[in-house]
Design an enzyme around this catalytic site. Structure first.
Site, PDB file in Angstrom:
ATOM      1  N   CYS A   1       0.838  -1.202   0.000  1.00 53.47           N
ATOM      2  CA  CYS A   1       0.000   0.000   0.000  1.00 53.47           C
ATOM      3  C   CYS A   1       0.876   1.256   0.000  1.00 53.47           C
ATOM      4  CB  CYS A   1      -0.915  -0.008   1.226  1.00 53.47           C
ATOM      5  SG  CYS A   1      -1.687   1.586   1.579  1.00 53.47           S
TER       6      CYS A   1
ATOM      7  N   CYS B   1       0.619   3.316   3.217  1.00 49.07           N
ATOM      8  CA  CYS B   1       1.349   2.703   4.328  1.00 49.07           C
ATOM      9  C   CYS B   1       2.843   2.989   4.191  1.00 49.07           C
ATOM     10  CB  CYS B   1       1.112   1.191   4.358  1.00 49.07           C
ATOM     11  SG  CYS B   1      -0.613   0.698   4.575  1.00 49.07           S
TER      12      CYS B   1
END
Length: 369
Positions: free
Chosen positions: A289, A292
């Site tokens: 991600c 993230c």
């Protein structure tokens, strides 16, 4: 170094909130200062001073100041963080355990503070500088690793105007315009960083081979351009798991001794506890991600700040087969999701903001301690 273009003298466009900042470190970046000068607009320059630069690099700073009639503002690492690193691991720990920790203290965190005042920054990255990590950089992108003036994901634009320019053309421009350059270039140094981590390259070697030569040749980024490490050989390979959802296999993130890696049984036990001995801050993440990845440095820094404070900082990988559980039991709606498990409350409290910088996360934790 960086160049700030100054806009009108109003609250949003004064010198303390530049609309554009140019990262300057190599020959390409000196060229950007010359381009800034040619625009006729006022600009100012600041630089990261890691404390480990070559004398020739400091001499270049002096030449740039005199040539353009400017004063460079220097961004330094936090002295206490440098002292802690050197006292605990010595002056040259990066030769043994990799350069990322040292670069995070000396470069990434000072840059993060500087970029907080900008809406966009401009770099001298070229695609041919590093086929391993820069071959696919776009001319304009949303910065995947840093936050800008207004905070949160997508708050900072990253402009790489010479991404498609050949290195030879950069040098032709520099010579034509008689631009000051680092004298180390004449000694075989092409890509120049800190003195202990930089050496000249031999004829036929690629320019990035002079940086962190003791490490993996395909991952030579210090953290300032960490988002580039999404190479063809390490790009997430997407497949479909048994639940029919897309799952990517990518190198893990949030790697720090200050962060506890929770397994499924571990986080289930944490959920069941009614009277926890200490609060737990936990990020639900997927390593592929980009949001993230963008908050990794902030979360690691937060974990280090909270070390020994009585608050545990943890991570739980919640993609793939763990995703249905995380959605049902851990309030997961999107990645990353940050939860605080208080000491005396059963139900975890979800962090409500898109701002994932250290100060915002710390304020959230302190408000619920």
């Amino acid at each position: 170094m960086y160049v700030l273009y100054h806009g009108p003298k109003d609250k949003e466009h004064d010198c303390t909130h530049g609309t554009k900042g140019v990262y300057l470190n190599g020959a390409e970046d000196v060229a950007l200062i010359e381009y800034a000068k040619l625009t006729g607009r006022p600009f100012s320059v600041f630089s990261l001073d890691t404390g480990r630069l070559n004398p020739e690099t400091y001499e270049l700073f002096d030449k740039v100041e005199k040539h353009y009639g400017i004063h460079i503002e220097y961004m330094f690492p936090e002295a206490s963080e440098v002292q802690d690193l050197v006292r605990s691991k010595g002056l040259f720990s990066f030769y043994e355990d990799g350069h990322q920790e040292c670069c995070r203290v000396r470069k990434v965190r000072p840059l993060r503070r500087a970029l907080k005042g900008l809406k966009a920054w401009i770099t001298g990255q070229r695609k041919d500088q590093s086929p391993g990590t820069r071959a696919s950089i776009p001319v304009v992108q949303v910065d995947p690793s840093f936050e800008g003036l207004h905070g949160g994901a997508g708050s900072l634009i990253k402009w790489n105007p010479v991404a498609n320019v050949d290195g030879k053309d950069i040098w032709t421009f520099l010579r034509t315009m008689d631009v000051p350059v680092n004298t180390l270039h004449a000694q075989g140094y092409v890509s120049i960083g800190c003195e202990p981590c930089t050496r000249p390259v031999l004829p036929g070697q690629h320019e990035r081979e002079g940086r962190w030569w003791w490490e993996d040749a395909t991952a030579k980024e210090c953290g300032l351009h960490k988002g580039n490490i999404d190479r063809e050989d390490q790009a997430p390979k997407v497949g479909v798991n048994g639940n029919g959802s897309a799952e990517a296999r990518a190198p893990d993130i949030f790697q720090s001794q200050a962060i506890v890696n929770l397994t499924r049984p571990g986080i289930e036990n944490l959920l069941r506890l009614e009277n926890r001995a200490e609060p737990w801050l936990t990020v639900l993440y997927a390593p592929w991600c980009p949001y993230c990845q963008a908050m990794e440095a902030s979360y690691v820094e937060l974990a280090e700040k909270l070390s020994g404070s009585g608050i545990k900082v943890a991570k739980f990988r919640a993609d793939g087969e763990q995703k249905p559980f995380a959605q049902a039991e851990l309030q997961l709606q999107s990645f990353p999701t940050i939860l605080l498990f208080p000491g005396r409350t059963v139900k975890p409290i979800k962090y409500p903001s898109e701002k994932r910088d250290v100060q915002s996360l710390l304020a959230f934790v302190n408000s619920l301690r």
